[in-house]
Design a protein around this motif. Structure first.
Motif, PDB file in Angstrom:
ATOM      1  N   MET A   1     -13.768  -4.914 -11.424  1.00  0.00           N
ATOM      2  CA  MET A   1     -14.493  -5.892 -10.898  1.00  0.00           C
ATOM      3  C   MET A   1     -14.757  -5.865  -9.476  1.00  0.00           C
ATOM      4  SD  MET A   1     -10.124  -6.822  -8.197  1.00  0.00           S
ATOM      5  CE  MET A   1      -9.857  -7.286 -10.339  1.00  0.00           C
ATOM      6  N   THR A   2     -15.897  -6.856  -8.701  1.00  0.00           N
ATOM      7  CA  THR A   2     -16.442  -6.811  -8.013  1.00  0.00           C
ATOM      8  C   THR A   2     -15.591  -7.099  -6.533  1.00  0.00           C
ATOM      9  OG1 THR A   2     -16.317  -9.543  -7.607  1.00  0.00           O
ATOM     10  CG2 THR A   2     -18.236  -8.090  -9.464  1.00  0.00           C
ATOM     11  N   SER A   3     -16.691  -6.252  -5.747  1.00  0.00           N
ATOM     12  CA  SER A   3     -16.113  -6.344  -4.435  1.00  0.00           C
ATOM     13  C   SER A   3     -15.212  -7.924  -3.820  1.00  0.00           C
ATOM     14  CB  SER A   3     -16.630  -6.411  -3.736  1.00  0.00           C
ATOM     15  OG  SER A   3     -17.593  -6.832  -3.631  1.00  0.00           O
ATOM     16  N   LEU A   4     -15.890  -9.118  -4.650  1.00  0.00           N
ATOM     17  CA  LEU A   4     -15.615  -9.978  -4.011  1.00  0.00           C
ATOM     18  C   LEU A   4     -14.191 -10.293  -4.373  1.00  0.00           C
ATOM     19  CD1 LEU A   4     -16.427 -12.434  -2.578  1.00  0.00           C
ATOM     20  CD2 LEU A   4     -17.501 -13.777  -4.419  1.00  0.00           C
ATOM     21  N   GLU A   5     -14.451 -10.007  -5.971  1.00  0.00           N
ATOM     22  CA  GLU A   5     -13.345 -10.135  -6.791  1.00  0.00           C
ATOM     23  C   GLU A   5     -11.761  -9.773  -5.701  1.00  0.00           C
ATOM     24  OE1 GLU A   5     -15.105  -9.005 -10.690  1.00  0.00           O
ATOM     25  OE2 GLU A   5     -15.365 -11.541 -11.669  1.00  0.00           O
ATOM     26  N   ALA A   6     -12.552  -8.204  -6.216  1.00  0.00           N
ATOM     27  CA  ALA A   6     -10.980  -7.551  -5.342  1.00  0.00           C
ATOM     28  C   ALA A   6     -10.578  -7.549  -4.421  1.00  0.00           C
ATOM     29  CB  ALA A   6     -11.473  -5.907  -5.037  1.00  0.00           C
ATOM     30  N   THR A   7     -11.453  -8.463  -3.581  1.00  0.00           N
ATOM     31  CA  THR A   7     -11.033  -8.892  -1.939  1.00  0.00           C
ATOM     32  C   THR A   7     -10.402 -10.837  -2.317  1.00  0.00           C
ATOM     33  OG1 THR A   7     -13.148  -8.240  -1.338  1.00  0.00           O
ATOM     34  CG2 THR A   7     -11.508 -10.441  -0.169  1.00  0.00           C
ATOM     35  N   HIS A   8     -10.387 -11.344  -3.458  1.00  0.00           N
ATOM     36  CA  HIS A   8     -10.081 -12.660  -3.222  1.00  0.00           C
ATOM     37  C   HIS A   8      -8.360 -11.756  -3.999  1.00  0.00           C
ATOM     38  CE1 HIS A   8     -13.363 -15.089  -3.751  1.00  0.00           C
ATOM     39  NE2 HIS A   8     -13.510 -14.910  -2.665  1.00  0.00           N
ATOM     40  N   ALA A   9      -8.990 -10.783  -4.897  1.00  0.00           N
ATOM     41  CA  ALA A   9      -6.943 -10.554  -5.460  1.00  0.00           C
ATOM     42  C   ALA A   9      -6.306 -10.046  -4.274  1.00  0.00           C
ATOM     43  CB  ALA A   9      -7.139  -9.368  -6.791  1.00  0.00           C
ATOM     44  N   SER A  10      -6.740  -9.295  -3.830  1.00  0.00           N
ATOM     45  CA  SER A  10      -5.845  -8.237  -2.534  1.00  0.00           C
ATOM     46  C   SER A  10      -5.375 -10.103  -1.668  1.00  0.00           C
ATOM     47  CB  SER A  10      -6.453  -7.616  -1.539  1.00  0.00           C
ATOM     48  OG  SER A  10      -7.962  -8.805  -0.970  1.00  0.00           O
ATOM     49  N   THR A  11      -5.958 -11.259  -1.041  1.00  0.00           N
ATOM     50  CA  THR A  11      -5.796 -11.995  -0.899  1.00  0.00           C
ATOM     51  C   THR A  11      -4.952 -12.983  -1.568  1.00  0.00           C
ATOM     52  OG1 THR A  11      -7.983 -12.502   0.746  1.00  0.00           O
ATOM     53  CG2 THR A  11      -6.563 -14.070   0.546  1.00  0.00           C
ATOM     54  N   ARG A  12      -5.192 -13.264  -2.628  1.00  0.00           N
ATOM     55  CA  ARG A  12      -3.625 -13.361  -3.397  1.00  0.00           C
ATOM     56  C   ARG A  12      -2.532 -13.068  -3.010  1.00  0.00           C
ATOM     57  NH1 ARG A  12      -8.319 -14.623  -7.007  1.00  0.00           N
ATOM     58  NH2 ARG A  12      -7.863 -12.878  -8.278  1.00  0.00           N
ATOM     59  N   ALA A  13      -2.828 -11.220  -3.599  1.00  0.00           N
ATOM     60  CA  ALA A  13      -1.764 -10.703  -4.233  1.00  0.00           C
ATOM     61  C   ALA A  13      -0.546 -11.161  -2.079  1.00  0.00           C
ATOM     62  CB  ALA A  13      -1.783  -9.442  -3.436  1.00  0.00           C
ATOM     63  N   GLU A  14      -1.024 -11.878  -0.945  1.00  0.00           N
ATOM     64  CA  GLU A  14      -0.596 -11.810   0.263  1.00  0.00           C
ATOM     65  C   GLU A  14       0.148 -12.628   0.047  1.00  0.00           C
ATOM     66  OE1 GLU A  14       0.115  -9.568   2.226  1.00  0.00           O
ATOM     67  OE2 GLU A  14      -0.606  -7.569   1.559  1.00  0.00           O
ATOM     68  N   VAL A  15      -0.083 -13.632  -0.399  1.00  0.00           N
ATOM     69  CA  VAL A  15       0.118 -15.099  -0.295  1.00  0.00           C
ATOM     70  C   VAL A  15       2.233 -15.280  -0.502  1.00  0.00           C
ATOM     71  CG1 VAL A  15       0.252 -17.629  -1.125  1.00  0.00           C
ATOM     72  CG2 VAL A  15      -1.838 -16.118  -1.034  1.00  0.00           C
ATOM     73  N   ARG A  16       1.859 -14.423  -2.076  1.00  0.00           N
ATOM     74  CA  ARG A  16       3.258 -14.550  -1.900  1.00  0.00           C
ATOM     75  C   ARG A  16       4.756 -14.242  -1.060  1.00  0.00           C
ATOM     76  NH1 ARG A  16       6.770 -12.426  -7.714  1.00  0.00           N
ATOM     77  NH2 ARG A  16       8.694 -13.401  -7.311  1.00  0.00           N
ATOM     78  N   PRO A  17       4.650 -12.800  -0.275  1.00  0.00           N
ATOM     79  CA  PRO A  17       4.627 -12.441   0.317  1.00  0.00           C
ATOM     80  C   PRO A  17       5.443 -12.941   1.138  1.00  0.00           C
ATOM     81  CG  PRO A  17       3.534 -10.016  -0.293  1.00  0.00           C
ATOM     82  CD  PRO A  17       2.731 -11.880  -0.841  1.00  0.00           C
ATOM     83  N   ILE A  18       4.077 -13.804   1.754  1.00  0.00           N
ATOM     84  CA  ILE A  18       3.767 -13.979   3.230  1.00  0.00           C
ATOM     85  C   ILE A  18       4.974 -15.096   3.325  1.00  0.00           C
ATOM     86  CG2 ILE A  18       2.352 -16.407   4.596  1.00  0.00           C
ATOM     87  CD1 ILE A  18       1.671 -13.270   5.391  1.00  0.00           C
ATOM     88  N   LEU A  19       4.824 -16.306   2.167  1.00  0.00           N
ATOM     89  CA  LEU A  19       5.343 -17.405   2.199  1.00  0.00           C
ATOM     90  C   LEU A  19       6.994 -17.483   1.709  1.00  0.00           C
ATOM     91  CD1 LEU A  19       3.731 -19.321  -0.563  1.00  0.00           C
ATOM     92  CD2 LEU A  19       3.947 -20.048   1.421  1.00  0.00           C
ATOM     93  N   LYS A  20       7.615 -15.913   0.914  1.00  0.00           N
ATOM     94  CA  LYS A  20       8.336 -15.469   1.023  1.00  0.00           C
ATOM     95  C   LYS A  20       9.103 -15.056   2.348  1.00  0.00           C
ATOM     96  CE  LYS A  20      11.800 -11.348  -1.454  1.00  0.00           C
ATOM     97  NZ  LYS A  20      11.960 -11.111  -0.216  1.00  0.00           N
ATOM     98  N   LEU A  21       8.658 -14.559   3.091  1.00  0.00           N
ATOM     99  CA  LEU A  21       8.328 -14.230   4.662  1.00  0.00           C
ATOM    100  C   LEU A  21       8.849 -15.716   5.491  1.00  0.00           C
ATOM    101  CD1 LEU A  21      10.121 -12.482   6.796  1.00  0.00           C
ATOM    102  CD2 LEU A  21       7.404 -11.578   6.792  1.00  0.00           C
ATOM    103  N   GLY A  22       7.567 -16.493   5.410  1.00  0.00           N
ATOM    104  CA  GLY A  22       7.389 -17.419   6.314  1.00  0.00           C
ATOM    105  C   GLY A  22       8.048 -18.901   5.977  1.00  0.00           C
ATOM    106  N   VAL A  23       9.086 -18.964   4.532  1.00  0.00           N
ATOM    107  CA  VAL A  23       9.456 -19.870   4.611  1.00  0.00           C
ATOM    108  C   VAL A  23      10.975 -20.172   5.235  1.00  0.00           C
ATOM    109  CG1 VAL A  23      10.449 -21.391   2.632  1.00  0.00           C
ATOM    110  CG2 VAL A  23       8.097 -20.633   2.540  1.00  0.00           C
TER     111      VAL A  23
END
Length: 441
Positions: free
Chosen positions: A1-23
């Motif tokens: 996995m490239t550094s850019l792909e790793a960055t996108h993956a780590s960002t996507r991984a945070e979407v669900r926790p943010i929504l779970k808390l944010g909603v």
């Protein structure tokens, strides 16, 4: 996995926790704004002057609520950091001292609001509005105390995984507010004062229910461990919250001054502003909830020594915020006239509010970005520089631009709101830049 792909993956991984808390945070914050919408709907049949009175009251309340939100924020960040480190005794300690601080500062806010009333005439508010305003003004000043204490308790529920509990208590207040408004305003004949009394009653019910749950629920036992209220600790929390209070009050004060400027144009402009506030306030709970969620997530990451998660958390939150604010802008443009007609039967108010909805639509994305970035910085306990940035963005930039466009160039209410966009744009650039600088590897 490239550094850019790793960055996108780590960002996507945070979407669900943010929504779970944010909603639930978003839906919970909507309860407070829905009370404002109910007030607007119930007050509207009393006429344009009564609606304008609610508008100027809201304008001043925004300053005080914004400052008090700084107190809630600092207590909430401490609780989230303690919970991130699994230190439940520290959570109890910060909560108890934070509740004492909330009661004191809420009372101080009420006294300040009462002291402001005699200044409304000298700053150019319409005489017809001031003549009917005082009883409603006093009741809404008192409302500041229970709402501040309630949101400190809610910050506990949000940080320890009981987000929907806080939501339920908030909507309990809404359920009380609707019949109370109708009875007090229209059946028992208290008029404008009835709306204020209903707000105080509904918020007190929410607070009492939240307090009882904290004191009695078995699941909350570890968060009510004995901890003394130490006035030195209360004072330290207050001093720590001052930069946040000043920053939020600076932003809220600038927004409130927009309402004051609109009052210089007369009751129609002020009433249109109240209509837009009522609807836009509901939409704004999404970025507000996201700002609170990112603040908690960042605080927990800091408490858990996970600095590598900081940028992905903010990027995920910004993505959600921009998408929502863009959709909101489309709704305001397409449905502004419908919203305006639903909240006022004065053709002049409806026409002006419809135009203002278009202007407000334009500033949605910038508002969401600056609010989200500010929440992330608060989670890092970075308080002073964000305050400086917001004060510069709104006072020496936004307000003069609003005055020039509204009065010098003669664009009226549209010009005033357009000038406010200048400050939002500056803050939306400078605050994320600050976060990126602080999180540089």
């Amino acid at each position: 996995m490239t550094s850019l792909e790793a960055t996108h993956a780590s960002t996507r991984a945070e979407v669900r926790p943010i929504l779970k808390l944010g909603v639930p945070l978003m839906i919970g914050l909507a309860s407070a704004t829905l009370i404002g919408v109910v007030d607007t709907i119930m007050i509207s049949p009393l006429g344009t002057v009564a609606l304008a009175a609610a508008g100027i009251t809201t304008a001043i309340l925004i300053i005080l609520i914004s400052a008090l939100w700084g107190v809630v924020t600092i207590v909430g960040v401490h609780i989230a950091t303690d919970e991130g480190g699994k230190d439940h005794l520290a959570v109890s300690d910060h909560l108890r001292n934070g509740l004492a601080l909330a009661a004191l500062t809420g009372g101080l806010g009420a006294l300040i609001m009462l002291g402001v009333f005699p200044l409304l005439g000298p700053i150019g508010q319409p005489d017809a509005v001031i003549d009917i305003l005082l009883p409603y003004w006093v009741s809404m000043a008192l409302w500041l105390v229970p709402v501040t204490v309630f949101f400190v308790l809610k910050s506990l529920f949000d940080a320890v995984g009981k987000e929907w509990t806080g939501v339920g208590f908030g909507y309990l207040g809404v359920l009380v507010n609707i019949p109370a408004n109708y009875l007090l305003i229209h059946v028992w004949g208290f008029g404008l004062l009835g709306a204020g009394l209903a707000s105080v009653l509904s918020q007190t019910v929410s607070l009492a229910a939240a307090w009882a749950y904290w004191q009695l629920a078995p699941s909350m036992a570890e968060f009510r461990q004995p901890a003394a209220i130490r006035w030195r600790k209360v004072r330290r929390l207050f001093v720590e919250s001052l930069p946040i209070c000043l920053g939020y009050a600076g932003e809220g004060g600038a927004y409130a001054f927009i309402g004051i400027m609109l009052g210089w144009l007369g009751a129609t402009a002020l009433a249109a502003h109240q209509v837009v506030n009522a609807v836009a306030g509901i939409a704004y709970v999404i970025p507000m909830g996201l700002a609170s969620a990112v603040s908690i997530r960042i605080g927990m990451a800091m408490g858990g020594a996970s600095r590598d998660r900081l940028r992905p958390i903010l990027k995920a939150t910004l993505l959600i915020s921009v998408l929502w604010q863009s959709a909101t802008a489309v709704v305001f443009i397409a449905g502004g006239s419908i919203f305006a007609a639903a909240l006022s039967d004065d053709p002049a108010v409806v026409a002006l509010a419809t135009t203002l909805f278009i202007v407000v639509a334009v500033l949605q994305v910038a508002d969401g970005v600056q609010g989200t970035a500010l929440g992330a910085l608060r989670g890092m306990m970075d308080n002073t520089m964000p305050t400086v940035i917001t004060l510069i963005a709104y006072w020496p930039l936004a307000l003069p631009a609003a005055y020039v466009l509204g009065f010098v160039f003669g664009y009226g209410a549209v010009g005033i709101w357009s000038g406010y966009l200048v400050g939002l744009a500056v803050a939306a650039i400078a605050l994320p830049w600050r976060f990126w600088a602080l999180t540089r590897a």
